[in-house]
Structures are given as structure tokens and as C-alpha cells.
Design a protein around this motif. Structure first.
Motif, PDB file in Angstrom:
ATOM      1  N   GLY A 158       1.638  51.995  30.107  1.00 24.84           N
ATOM      2  CA  GLY A 158       1.432  50.775  29.331  1.00 24.84           C
ATOM      3  C   GLY A 158       2.452  49.701  29.599  1.00 24.84           C
ATOM      4  N   GLY A 159       2.948  49.606  30.835  1.00 24.56           N
ATOM      5  CA  GLY A 159       3.789  48.480  31.224  1.00 24.56           C
ATOM      6  C   GLY A 159       2.933  47.300  31.639  1.00 24.56           C
ATOM      7  N   PRO A 160       3.546  46.244  32.202  1.00 25.45           N
ATOM      8  CA  PRO A 160       2.767  45.064  32.584  1.00 25.45           C
ATOM      9  C   PRO A 160       1.606  45.358  33.524  1.00 25.45           C
ATOM     10  CG  PRO A 160       5.104  44.554  32.605  1.00 25.45           C
ATOM     11  CD  PRO A 160       4.993  46.028  32.364  1.00 25.45           C
ATOM     12  N   SER A 161       1.785  46.257  34.484  1.00 27.49           N
ATOM     13  CA  SER A 161       0.713  46.563  35.435  1.00 27.49           C
ATOM     14  C   SER A 161      -0.452  47.262  34.757  1.00 27.49           C
ATOM     15  CB  SER A 161       1.253  47.435  36.572  1.00 27.49           C
ATOM     16  OG  SER A 161       2.284  46.792  37.268  1.00 27.49           O
ATOM     17  N   GLY A 162      -0.153  48.296  33.978  1.00 26.27           N
ATOM     18  CA  GLY A 162      -1.218  49.040  33.308  1.00 26.27           C
ATOM     19  C   GLY A 162      -1.965  48.190  32.304  1.00 26.27           C
ATOM     20  N   LEU A 163      -1.230  47.397  31.538  1.00 26.30           N
ATOM     21  CA  LEU A 163      -1.867  46.534  30.539  1.00 26.30           C
ATOM     22  C   LEU A 163      -2.791  45.518  31.199  1.00 26.30           C
ATOM     23  CD1 LEU A 163       1.259  45.948  28.306  1.00 26.30           C
ATOM     24  CD2 LEU A 163      -0.796  47.164  27.583  1.00 26.30           C
ATOM     25  N   VAL A 178       2.586  55.278  37.175  1.00 22.44           N
ATOM     26  CA  VAL A 178       3.688  56.242  37.123  1.00 22.44           C
ATOM     27  C   VAL A 178       4.405  56.243  38.479  1.00 22.44           C
ATOM     28  CG1 VAL A 178       4.254  58.693  36.809  1.00 22.44           C
ATOM     29  CG2 VAL A 178       2.420  57.634  35.456  1.00 22.44           C
ATOM     30  N   PRO A 179       5.741  56.346  38.511  1.00 25.41           N
ATOM     31  CA  PRO A 179       6.438  56.424  39.799  1.00 25.41           C
ATOM     32  C   PRO A 179       5.824  57.496  40.700  1.00 25.41           C
ATOM     33  CG  PRO A 179       8.032  56.157  38.043  1.00 25.41           C
ATOM     34  CD  PRO A 179       6.696  56.335  37.380  1.00 25.41           C
ATOM     35  N   LEU A 180       5.607  57.146  41.942  1.00 22.41           N
ATOM     36  CA  LEU A 180       4.856  58.013  42.845  1.00 22.41           C
ATOM     37  C   LEU A 180       5.408  59.440  42.950  1.00 22.41           C
ATOM     38  CD1 LEU A 180       4.011  55.439  45.657  1.00 22.41           C
ATOM     39  CD2 LEU A 180       2.404  56.532  44.073  1.00 22.41           C
ATOM     40  N   PRO A 181       6.731  59.673  43.052  1.00 23.38           N
ATOM     41  CA  PRO A 181       7.204  61.053  43.146  1.00 23.38           C
ATOM     42  C   PRO A 181       6.862  61.893  41.907  1.00 23.38           C
ATOM     43  CG  PRO A 181       8.906  59.533  43.853  1.00 23.38           C
ATOM     44  CD  PRO A 181       7.840  58.706  43.208  1.00 23.38           C
ATOM     45  N   VAL A 182       6.777  61.235  40.745  1.00 23.47           N
ATOM     46  CA  VAL A 182       6.397  61.929  39.512  1.00 23.47           C
ATOM     47  C   VAL A 182       4.885  62.118  39.466  1.00 23.47           C
ATOM     48  CG1 VAL A 182       6.399  61.820  36.990  1.00 23.47           C
ATOM     49  CG2 VAL A 182       8.378  60.979  38.285  1.00 23.47           C
ATOM     50  N   PHE A 183       4.159  61.079  39.812  1.00 23.43           N
ATOM     51  CA  PHE A 183       2.701  61.112  39.675  1.00 23.43           C
ATOM     52  C   PHE A 183       2.058  62.158  40.576  1.00 23.43           C
ATOM     53  CE2 PHE A 183      -1.529  59.441  40.930  1.00 23.43           C
ATOM     54  CZ  PHE A 183      -2.156  59.661  39.716  1.00 23.43           C
ATOM     55  N   VAL A 184       2.466  62.231  41.843  1.00 22.33           N
ATOM     56  CA  VAL A 184       1.798  63.170  42.751  1.00 22.33           C
ATOM     57  C   VAL A 184       1.974  64.612  42.290  1.00 22.33           C
ATOM     58  CG1 VAL A 184       1.883  61.619  44.724  1.00 22.33           C
ATOM     59  CG2 VAL A 184       3.778  63.221  44.348  1.00 22.33           C
ATOM     60  N   ARG A 185       3.041  64.886  41.567  1.00 21.62           N
ATOM     61  CA  ARG A 185       3.255  66.241  41.059  1.00 21.62           C
ATOM     62  C   ARG A 185       2.350  66.577  39.879  1.00 21.62           C
ATOM     63  NH1 ARG A 185       8.058  65.119  43.668  1.00 21.62           N
ATOM     64  NH2 ARG A 185       9.120  66.965  44.549  1.00 21.62           N
ATOM     65  N   MET A 186       1.695  65.600  39.289  1.00 25.81           N
ATOM     66  CA  MET A 186       0.734  65.851  38.213  1.00 25.81           C
ATOM     67  C   MET A 186      -0.604  66.349  38.759  1.00 25.81           C
ATOM     68  SD  MET A 186       1.110  62.454  35.864  1.00 25.81           S
ATOM     69  CE  MET A 186       2.640  61.929  35.109  1.00 25.81           C
ATOM     70  N   ILE A 187      -0.840  66.148  40.046  1.00 24.11           N
ATOM     71  CA  ILE A 187      -2.159  66.370  40.620  1.00 24.11           C
ATOM     72  C   ILE A 187      -2.291  67.800  41.116  1.00 24.11           C
ATOM     73  CG2 ILE A 187      -3.794  65.607  42.381  1.00 24.11           C
ATOM     74  CD1 ILE A 187      -2.376  62.887  42.303  1.00 24.11           C
ATOM     75  N   ALA A 188      -3.183  68.549  40.489  1.00 24.73           N
ATOM     76  CA  ALA A 188      -3.393  69.946  40.853  1.00 24.73           C
ATOM     77  C   ALA A 188      -3.961  70.039  42.266  1.00 24.73           C
ATOM     78  CB  ALA A 188      -4.344  70.608  39.862  1.00 24.73           C
ATOM     79  N   GLY A 189      -3.377  70.918  43.067  1.00 21.60           N
ATOM     80  CA  GLY A 189      -3.910  71.172  44.393  1.00 21.60           C
ATOM     81  C   GLY A 189      -3.569  70.138  45.444  1.00 21.60           C
ATOM     82  N   ILE A 190      -2.716  69.182  45.123  1.00 24.69           N
ATOM     83  CA  ILE A 190      -2.374  68.170  46.115  1.00 24.69           C
ATOM     84  C   ILE A 190      -1.597  68.806  47.257  1.00 24.69           C
ATOM     85  CG2 ILE A 190      -0.157  67.451  45.130  1.00 24.69           C
ATOM     86  CD1 ILE A 190      -1.082  64.520  45.776  1.00 24.69           C
ATOM     87  N   GLY A 204       1.870  48.667  40.562  1.00 20.66           N
ATOM     88  CA  GLY A 204       3.066  48.381  39.781  1.00 20.66           C
ATOM     89  C   GLY A 204       4.312  48.563  40.609  1.00 20.66           C
ATOM     90  N   ARG A 205       5.442  48.348  39.973  1.00 26.20           N
ATOM     91  CA  ARG A 205       6.725  48.414  40.669  1.00 26.20           C
ATOM     92  C   ARG A 205       6.913  49.743  41.374  1.00 26.20           C
ATOM     93  NH1 ARG A 205      12.683  46.372  38.635  1.00 26.20           N
ATOM     94  NH2 ARG A 205      11.716  44.362  39.042  1.00 26.20           N
ATOM     95  N   PHE A 206       6.507  50.833  40.722  1.00 33.07           N
ATOM     96  CA  PHE A 206       6.709  52.150  41.331  1.00 33.07           C
ATOM     97  C   PHE A 206       5.415  52.836  41.732  1.00 33.07           C
ATOM     98  CE2 PHE A 206      10.851  51.523  39.386  1.00 33.07           C
ATOM     99  CZ  PHE A 206      11.669  51.896  40.441  1.00 33.07           C
ATOM    100  N   GLY A 207       4.270  52.166  41.480  1.00 30.18           N
ATOM    101  CA  GLY A 207       3.007  52.647  42.020  1.00 30.18           C
ATOM    102  C   GLY A 207       2.736  52.044  43.380  1.00 30.18           C
ATOM    103  N   ASP A 208       3.252  50.825  43.605  1.00 33.15           N
ATOM    104  CA  ASP A 208       3.196  50.182  44.917  1.00 33.15           C
ATOM    105  C   ASP A 208       4.539  50.260  45.635  1.00 33.15           C
ATOM    106  OD1 ASP A 208       0.515  49.311  44.884  1.00 33.15           O
ATOM    107  OD2 ASP A 208       1.045  47.626  43.608  1.00 33.15           O
ATOM    108  N   TRP A 209       5.563  50.671  44.906  1.00 40.45           N
ATOM    109  CA  TRP A 209       6.951  50.758  45.407  1.00 40.45           C
ATOM    110  C   TRP A 209       7.398  49.411  45.948  1.00 40.45           C
ATOM    111  CZ3 TRP A 209       8.659  55.336  43.768  1.00 40.45           C
ATOM    112  CH2 TRP A 209       9.995  55.654  44.010  1.00 40.45           C
TER     113      TRP A 209
END
Length: 450
Positions: A13-18, A251-263, A403-408
Motif C-alpha cells: 500500500g505504498g504510492p505504487s500499489g495505491l 514488495v522488494p524483489l528478494p523478499v517477493f520471489v521467496r513467497m512464490i512456491a516452486g519458483i 515501484g522502487r523495489f519492484g522495478d529496482w
């Protein structure tokens, strides 16, 4: 346990998500793990003071972003000329250093800066940020400010940093004709006469809170813990299940990719190669009004931990009139930069006392801090290829990041809004009807029979 079907799921819910949720409309759900929206633009209230996470102001070269924020805020923005300064050689001079070095009282320093600037060449052959600084400004400006400041800010060897972002961020030297463009759609460095905005009441987060009534559904205190990309299913920390047609993550990419099962592990490895800078924001509350127009102070001296000090109550007349004033001091952190965090508050206080902004250390009646792990993405030379490969791997599952950490990307909140609006419009065309929702749910039922 809640089970819900949506067409679009937005995480963050930061500027990008909103803004992407605002643009999508329809059957869209935004999840935010904190108790309030705003992300890095949220505000902290303590003892009558209003603190932001770093110093924020609203300025944008994107007309559609400007018009939207004006509309959502209903005229509740306060504008004034930016007042930014540099602390150097025991004095304050106007910001940026490279334009006002001749205000330094030491004539030898002024001569060194002028000589270096006369001998400076073009930046065409610069292949890293340190070389760019030396080529653009010469040895004097580089040694007396630009190199120590940027090493301090980025908390690493700046030879590792590319120069793809510098045209938007690094102001020209004395004599350069530049202007911050509010219509051109391309960010340019802020100038001393730039008019900046801030909410007329409250903190910077008020801009982003104004998006919420115009978004179909927002759920706070909802952290996503796992994503099944094949089933198009997200699971939150309270066990809720959300079936989606497509997903947008900030979500920052290093955190987000770890949420994805089977990646694939190779995608996680790509994300882990992305570099970032963390931030400690020291919060100091002065028990009186500060009789100074200064809004920002930039400090290159490596012996003083903060690289930027923001006097937040000079951001609007409403804050300026309060009987207490909030001060934020930013200190960047990385494994390459040792910092004694217990010294940040006393160093900041001592500096402000020496400048006459504070009368004594006893003016500070409260202190706190905010630690931000992901604060600034670093433009390493391999960054574009890494981000592109990660996005390609996710797109096959109808997953998008921004976003800042989704597009880095080292971008301000206004560009986050711009990118969110643009992506939302693009996805609205790509997924015009929620026709696939039943297929998604059927697939989920097949993969996860009850």
C-alpha cells in the motif's frame, strides 16, 4: 478462514500499489501488511511532532500525476520555495554545492573548485559514478563534496554504481542553465527556486491516504506469506486465501520471489544479486519552534553520520506553527559502512546547536528512530539485466512488479504514482473482463482439493 475471488490482487500500500489499484478499479483488492498505507511515505506522530521517513516533498514533471494529486487532496496542498543547504567547511552554503561553492569562506577551497571545473571534460566516456563525478566537475568539487557525500550516501564504493540515473538527479555546476520542468514528463534535478508541495495539514502520508476512498477494496494488517503461481492463489498470515486473475507486487524483489512456491532457485539467485542501501532515520523532537527557514541540510563530512537532516515542521505553515518541531536525520547503512547508531542523535544535536538552529541539547525533548532495510536501490552495472530476467520469469504466471523495489529504480513517490497509473491502464486493457476467474478457481480446486 476467508476465501475470496478477485480479478486483480495488489500487494503493498505504498504510492505504487495505491496508484495501480486506483487505475485498475473493478474487482481489485489491495493488501497492506502495516496498519496504515503510505509505505516509505507514511508519517509518524509523537509528542505533537510529525515525522516522515526521511524528508519528503511533492514535485513532479508528470502533468497527470500533478492533476490527480491536486484532485484527491482537494486543494489541501501547501506550496513554498525549497530551502536546502550544504554544511561544509564549518558553514552553511546554498544547495547544491557544485553551484554555490564560491560561498565557502576558505578562498583556497574556492580556487581549487574553480580550477577543477575549468579543467573538467565531458562525461561521455564515464563508465561508473566516480569517474562521472570527476569528469563532470573536476577534482576540487569532487574532493570537497561530491565524492565524500556520495560515498557516504550510497554506503559503498561508488565505482560499482552506473550512471544511467544521473541526468535526473545530479544538478549541473555553477553557470549551468537548468530548470525543474513541471510539464515535460522527464525528471530533472531540483533547483533552488523549485516550488515544492506538502500537505497543508498533517504529514506527507496524507497525500497517499487520499487514494484509499477511491480504491475498490483495501485490507490493512494483511501480510502475504505464500503465493501458488499455478493456482493463482495467495495466502495471508491469518490463513485467508485470495484467488486472483493477475497479481501486482510492490514488495522488494528478494523478499517477493521467496513467497512464490516452486519458483526456480535461479530466480532467487538473480534477486539476491540486486544491491540496496538501508537507512536509519533518527527522529528528534524539539520542545519549541525552530526560528529558521532551513528545510534540508546535506552533510558530506564522513565524521558526522547523517548525510541529510530534515527540519520537517518547515514543510508547511501548519506544522511551523506548532509549539514543537520535528527533525529527521538520515544515515545510510550497508555492510561496507560501519556506524555507531548511538552517536547519530548526539552528533545531529551538536551540529544543529553549532549552527544556532538549536539553543542547546536540552531543546530535544524526545527521540526515536525508524530502521528501513530496503531504502535505496543501487544502480549496479548488472541491475537492468537482473531485473529484466526476474520480470520475465514472473510474467508467465500473470505476476507483475513495480515501484522502487519492484522495478529496482531510485525513484520518488511521484514517479511511483506515474508508473502505477501507466501499469494499471495497461493491465486493464490486457485483462478487460474477469472471464478467467472461474477457470482460475477451478484450477485451484483441482490442485488443492478440499
Amino acid at each position: 478462514m476467508t476465501i475470496r475471488d478477485v480479478q486483480a490482487l495488489v500487494i503493498g500500500g505504498g504510492p505504487s500499489g495505491l496508484s495501480v489499484a486506483y487505475a485498475l478499479q473493478g474487482n481489485t483488492l489491495l493488501l497492506e501488511k502495516e496498519s496504515t498505507v503510505g509505505g516509505l511515505c507514511r508519517s509518524i506522530h509523537a509528542g505533537g511532532g510529525v515525522f516522515d521517513i526521511g524528508g519528503h516533498s511533492f514535485h513532479t514533471p508528470y502533468p497527470d500525476v500533478y492533476e490527480l494529486v491536486q484532485e484527491l487532496m482537494g486543494g489541501r496542498l501547501f506550496y513554498q520555495q525549497r530551502s536546502a543547504w550544504v554544511y561544509t567547511h564549518n558553514s552553511l552554503i546554498p544547495y547544491p554545492f557544485q553551484r554555490y561553492y564560491d560561498h565557502i569562506p576558505d578562498p583556497e577551497v574556492v580556487r581549487a573548485c574553480e580550477e577543477g571545473l575549468r579543467n573538467a571534460g565531458g562525461t561521455e566516456d564515464a563508465d561508473n559514478f566516480e569517474t562521472y563525478i570527476l569528469r563532470k566537475f573536476g577534482r576540487g568539487i569532487a574532493d570537497h563534496f561530491m565524492l565524500p557525500y556520495n560515498r557516504k550516501l550510497w554506503a559503498r564504493d561508488i565505482k560499482k554504481i552506473s550512471i544511467e540515473w544521473t541526468a535526473e538527479r545530479v544538478a549541473g555546476a555553477k553557470g549551468a542553465q537548468e530548470k525543474f520542468d513541471t510539464q515535460g514528463g522527464q525528471r530533472k534535478p531540483l533547483q533552488p527556486d523549485t516550488q515544492v508541495g506538502y500537505p497543508a495539514d498533517g504529514g506527507y502520508e496524507e497525500i497517499y491516504r487520499s487514494f484509499v476512498p477511491h480504491i475498490p477494496a483495501v485490507a490493512l494488517n494483511q501480510a502475504v506469506v505464500q503465493i501458488d503461481p499455478e493456482a493463482h492463489l495467495a495466502v495471508t498470515s491469518d490463513g485467508s486465501q485470495i484467488h486472483y486473475e493477475f497479481l501486482v507486487s510492490t514488495v522488494p524483489l528478494p523478499v517477493f520471489v521467496r513467497m512464490i512456491a516452486g519458483i526456480d532457485a535461479s530466480v532467487i539467485d538473480l534477486a539476491d544479486q540486486l544491491e540496496y542501501m538501508s537507512l536509519r532515520v533518527e527522529l528528534l523532537l524539539a520542545g519549541r519552534r525552530l526560528e529558521t527557514p532551513v528545510q534540508r541540510i546535506y552533510v558530506a563530512d564522513p565524521a558526522i553520520y547523517p548525510h541529510k537532516i530534515a527540519l520537517n515542521h518547515n514543510s508547511s505553515d501548519a506544522l511551523r506553527a506548532r509549539p514543537v518541531h520535528a527533525i529527521m536525520a538520515e544515515v545510510s547503512l550497508s555492510d561496507e559502512k560501519p556506524v555507531d547508531v548511538d552517536q547519530i542523535a548526539p552528533q545531529t544535536t551538536d551540529l544543529l546547536c553549532s549552527l544556532g538552529i538549536l539553543g542547546s541539547p536540552q531543546d530535544i525533548i524526545w527521540s526515536g528512530h525508524v530502521d528501513v532495510r530496503y531504502a535505496y536501490p543501487v544502480y549496479t552495472h548488472q541491475r537492468p539485466a537482473l531485473v529484466r530476467a526476474i520480470k520475465d520469469a514472473l510474467a508467465k504466471w500473470d505476476i507483475y512488479t513495480l515501484g522502487r523495489f519492484g522495478d529496482w529504480e531510485y525513484i520518488n513517490s511521484d514517479k511511483c504514482v506515474k508508473k502505477g497509473l501507466d501499469l494499471g491502464r495497461e493491465l486493464r486493457e490486457k485483462y478487460p473482463e474477469p472471464a478467467r476467474l472461474k477457470l482460475v478457481r477451478d484450477r485451484a480446486d483441482h490442485l488443492n482439493p478440499r
